[in-house]
Scaffold this motif. Structure first.
Motif, PDB file in Angstrom:
ATOM      1  N   LEU A  28      -1.112   1.108  26.971  1.00  0.00           N
ATOM      2  CA  LEU A  28      -1.421   2.337  27.710  1.00  0.00           C
ATOM      3  C   LEU A  28      -2.520   2.073  28.734  1.00  0.00           C
ATOM      4  CD1 LEU A  28      -0.382   5.308  27.457  1.00  0.00           C
ATOM      5  CD2 LEU A  28      -2.474   5.791  26.186  1.00  0.00           C
ATOM      6  N   PHE A  29      -3.535   1.327  28.335  1.00  0.00           N
ATOM      7  CA  PHE A  29      -4.633   1.010  29.248  1.00  0.00           C
ATOM      8  C   PHE A  29      -4.170   0.104  30.390  1.00  0.00           C
ATOM      9  CE2 PHE A  29      -8.092   1.708  25.799  1.00  0.00           C
ATOM     10  CZ  PHE A  29      -8.104   3.059  26.098  1.00  0.00           C
ATOM     11  N   ASP A  30      -3.216  -0.763  30.108  1.00  0.00           N
ATOM     12  CA  ASP A  30      -2.691  -1.649  31.160  1.00  0.00           C
ATOM     13  C   ASP A  30      -1.857  -0.880  32.181  1.00  0.00           C
ATOM     14  OD1 ASP A  30      -3.877  -3.885  30.089  1.00  0.00           O
ATOM     15  OD2 ASP A  30      -2.084  -4.527  28.985  1.00  0.00           O
ATOM     16  N   GLU A  31      -1.225   0.192  31.724  1.00  0.00           N
ATOM     17  CA  GLU A  31      -0.287   0.924  32.574  1.00  0.00           C
ATOM     18  C   GLU A  31      -0.972   1.875  33.541  1.00  0.00           C
ATOM     19  OE1 GLU A  31       3.683   3.791  32.061  1.00  0.00           O
ATOM     20  OE2 GLU A  31       2.721   2.866  30.310  1.00  0.00           O
ATOM     21  N   PHE A  32      -2.151   2.401  33.157  1.00  0.00           N
ATOM     22  CA  PHE A  32      -2.818   3.412  33.979  1.00  0.00           C
ATOM     23  C   PHE A  32      -4.235   2.983  34.342  1.00  0.00           C
ATOM     24  CE2 PHE A  32       0.260   5.702  31.328  1.00  0.00           C
ATOM     25  CZ  PHE A  32       0.952   6.427  32.289  1.00  0.00           C
ATOM     26  N   GLU A  33      -4.735   3.563  35.425  1.00  0.00           N
ATOM     27  CA  GLU A  33      -6.116   3.341  35.825  1.00  0.00           C
ATOM     28  C   GLU A  33      -7.055   4.001  34.808  1.00  0.00           C
ATOM     29  OE1 GLU A  33      -7.409   1.606  38.349  1.00  0.00           O
ATOM     30  OE2 GLU A  33      -5.397   0.921  38.854  1.00  0.00           O
ATOM     31  N   PRO A  34      -8.224   3.395  34.550  1.00  0.00           N
ATOM     32  CA  PRO A  34      -9.164   3.971  33.576  1.00  0.00           C
ATOM     33  C   PRO A  34      -9.544   5.419  33.863  1.00  0.00           C
ATOM     34  CG  PRO A  34      -9.820   1.741  34.139  1.00  0.00           C
ATOM     35  CD  PRO A  34      -8.685   2.094  35.057  1.00  0.00           C
ATOM     36  N   SER A  35      -9.593   5.787  35.145  1.00  0.00           N
ATOM     37  CA  SER A  35     -10.001   7.147  35.499  1.00  0.00           C
ATOM     38  C   SER A  35      -9.013   8.199  35.001  1.00  0.00           C
ATOM     39  CB  SER A  35     -10.150   7.271  37.017  1.00  0.00           C
ATOM     40  OG  SER A  35      -8.918   6.971  37.666  1.00  0.00           O
ATOM     41  N   VAL A  36      -7.756   7.791  34.772  1.00  0.00           N
ATOM     42  CA  VAL A  36      -6.731   8.730  34.304  1.00  0.00           C
ATOM     43  C   VAL A  36      -7.115   9.309  32.949  1.00  0.00           C
ATOM     44  CG1 VAL A  36      -4.335   8.917  33.507  1.00  0.00           C
ATOM     45  CG2 VAL A  36      -4.875   7.654  35.606  1.00  0.00           C
ATOM     46  N   PHE A  37      -7.678   8.473  32.085  1.00  0.00           N
ATOM     47  CA  PHE A  37      -7.982   8.910  30.722  1.00  0.00           C
ATOM     48  C   PHE A  37      -9.206   9.808  30.668  1.00  0.00           C
ATOM     49  CE2 PHE A  37      -6.132   4.617  30.631  1.00  0.00           C
ATOM     50  CZ  PHE A  37      -4.906   4.944  30.080  1.00  0.00           C
ATOM     51  N   ALA A  38     -10.148   9.587  31.593  1.00  0.00           N
ATOM     52  CA  ALA A  38     -11.385  10.359  31.587  1.00  0.00           C
ATOM     53  C   ALA A  38     -11.206  11.756  32.157  1.00  0.00           C
ATOM     54  CB  ALA A  38     -12.458   9.610  32.373  1.00  0.00           C
ATOM     55  N   TYR A  85     -12.232   5.171  28.734  1.00  0.00           N
ATOM     56  CA  TYR A  85     -11.566   3.870  28.652  1.00  0.00           C
ATOM     57  C   TYR A  85     -12.416   2.914  27.814  1.00  0.00           C
ATOM     58  CZ  TYR A  85     -10.017  -0.747  30.218  1.00  0.00           C
ATOM     59  OH  TYR A  85      -9.588  -2.049  30.267  1.00  0.00           O
ATOM     60  N   ASN A  86     -11.783   2.265  26.839  1.00  0.00           N
ATOM     61  CA  ASN A  86     -12.483   1.306  25.984  1.00  0.00           C
ATOM     62  C   ASN A  86     -11.500   0.202  25.613  1.00  0.00           C
ATOM     63  OD1 ASN A  86     -13.761  -0.160  24.006  1.00  0.00           O
ATOM     64  ND2 ASN A  86     -14.442   1.606  22.814  1.00  0.00           N
ATOM     65  N   PRO A  87     -11.583  -0.957  26.263  1.00  0.00           N
ATOM     66  CA  PRO A  87     -10.609  -2.033  26.017  1.00  0.00           C
ATOM     67  C   PRO A  87     -10.687  -2.642  24.624  1.00  0.00           C
ATOM     68  CG  PRO A  87     -12.409  -2.808  27.397  1.00  0.00           C
ATOM     69  CD  PRO A  87     -12.597  -1.332  27.261  1.00  0.00           C
ATOM     70  N   ASP A  88     -11.729  -2.290  23.866  1.00  0.00           N
ATOM     71  CA  ASP A  88     -11.868  -2.840  22.515  1.00  0.00           C
ATOM     72  C   ASP A  88     -11.085  -2.053  21.469  1.00  0.00           C
ATOM     73  OD1 ASP A  88     -13.587  -4.861  23.411  1.00  0.00           O
ATOM     74  OD2 ASP A  88     -15.331  -3.538  23.249  1.00  0.00           O
ATOM     75  N   ILE A  89     -10.526  -0.915  21.857  1.00  0.00           N
ATOM     76  CA  ILE A  89      -9.769  -0.081  20.918  1.00  0.00           C
ATOM     77  C   ILE A  89      -8.393  -0.691  20.679  1.00  0.00           C
ATOM     78  CG2 ILE A  89      -8.776   2.196  20.462  1.00  0.00           C
ATOM     79  CD1 ILE A  89     -10.832   3.346  22.393  1.00  0.00           C
ATOM     80  N   GLU A  90      -7.974  -0.690  19.415  1.00  0.00           N
ATOM     81  CA  GLU A  90      -6.623  -1.106  19.074  1.00  0.00           C
ATOM     82  C   GLU A  90      -5.956  -0.004  18.263  1.00  0.00           C
ATOM     83  OE1 GLU A  90      -6.565  -4.857  17.097  1.00  0.00           O
ATOM     84  OE2 GLU A  90      -7.670  -5.906  18.683  1.00  0.00           O
ATOM     85  N   GLY A  91      -4.668   0.162  18.469  1.00  0.00           N
ATOM     86  CA  GLY A  91      -3.932   1.185  17.747  1.00  0.00           C
ATOM     87  C   GLY A  91      -2.658   1.544  18.484  1.00  0.00           C
ATOM     88  N   TYR A  92      -2.132   2.726  18.182  1.00  0.00           N
ATOM     89  CA  TYR A  92      -0.853   3.161  18.742  1.00  0.00           C
ATOM     90  C   TYR A  92      -0.942   4.605  19.223  1.00  0.00           C
ATOM     91  CZ  TYR A  92       1.272  -0.938  16.536  1.00  0.00           C
ATOM     92  OH  TYR A  92       1.596  -2.226  16.158  1.00  0.00           O
TER      93      TYR A  92
END
Length: 293
Positions: A28-38, A85-92
């Motif tokens: 999900l993080f790879d697909e969208f810009e970090p600003s999208v999530f914020a 955005y937090n690249p250290d998060i893992e999950g689904y």
């Protein structure tokens, strides 16, 4: 879309005949810009977010949830959320429409799942075994081998929802729901969702359902322990809080959107339920301190 309104997100194209998709949080993080999530956005679908690794904060509607490994978050259709955005998060993240979970109009678990989904946003300290279900969902979604994949996904999602969401919700109730009016209650909730900005009276919803106001209040009491008026007002308050917290609409425009004749009437309504004015609530949201209202 009006630039003052809350940004909306649609469900992406499905890979199965079911309205369902799942991806890792990293994907999900790879697909969208970090600003999208914020940026606060309103989802047109339901979603489950499972956290396997990492910690952070997630806002759902106007409430803040601090997640950690084992946290499961639930989003119901039309809720507003955002997170950093937090690249250290893992999950689904599994996204789905209502229809994919149920077996027709007579599904005995439909009302239980829908009610729980509307009332629970976060479960902490889930058993590590739940990661297995999300791994299986992801594998089945990506590697569909035959026409059984859709049913396997549906069955696995139902298992996850019943074992986590529904059991958690039922354990929080002061009394178990054994109401014979569960289907009527679900219909009432659907009507309120469609008409909360048109009417806030129990009598109007009673007419829509062909029942008396007394019967409507009894249905709501049997399923929630509350009154019909409280159920309707809760939905109006929820949308008022969403718009105050996340949109750029003026308070006067929000009053119009919610069906109030004048902004002063909405202010009185809002203060009666929160002891705050809409302006005060909006200011608290901007400082992230409106979690308990």
């Amino acid at each position: 879309m009006d630039q003052q309104d809350i940004h909306g997100v649609e469900l992406e194209q499905m890979r199965t005949e079911l309205e369902f998709t799942i991806s890792t949080i990293a994907q999900l993080f790879d697909e969208f810009e970090p600003s999208v999530f914020a940026k606060p956005h309103r989802v047109s679908f339901n979603a489950i977010i499972y956290i396997a690794k990492g910690q952070g904060e997630h806002h759902i509607d106007h409430k803040l949830y601090r997640y950690k490994p084992g946290t499961i978050m639930f989003l119901s259709q039309y809720q507003v959320h955002h997170f950093d955005y937090n690249p250290d998060i893992e999950g689904y993240v599994a996204s789905f429409k209502d229809e994919m979970l149920y077996y027709g109009n007579d599904d005995p678990y439909e009302s239980k799942i829908k009610t729980a989904l509307e009332n629970v946003n976060c479960i902490y300290d889930s058993d590590e075994k739940y990661s297995f279900y999300f791994e299986q969902l992801s594998q089945e979604y990506l590697n569909q081998q035959d026409n059984l994949s859709g049913e396997i996904i549906r069955s696995t999602m139902r298992t996850v929802m019943l074992k986590t969401l529904v059991r958690h919700y039922q354990s929080c109730l002061t009394h178990q729901n054994r109401s014979p009016d569960a289907l009527d209650f679900m219909r009432l909730r659907e009507l309120i969702e469609s008409h909360y900005n048109d009417t806030r009276t129990v009598a109007d919803y009673a007419r829509m359902m062909g029942k008396t106001t007394k019967k409507i209040n009894q249905i709501v009491k049997d399923n929630t322990g509350r009154t019909g008026k409280e159920l309707i007002d809760d939905r109006v308050m929820l949308e008022a809080k969403r718009l105050l917290a996340y949109s750029q609409y003026s308070i006067t425009n929000i009053a119009v959107i919610l069906g109030f004749n004048e902004a002063t009437n909405m202010t009185k309504f809002f203060r009666r339920h929160t002891e705050l004015t809409p302006k005060e609530f909006r200011e608290l949201c901007r400082h992230n301190v409106a979690k308990s209202y």
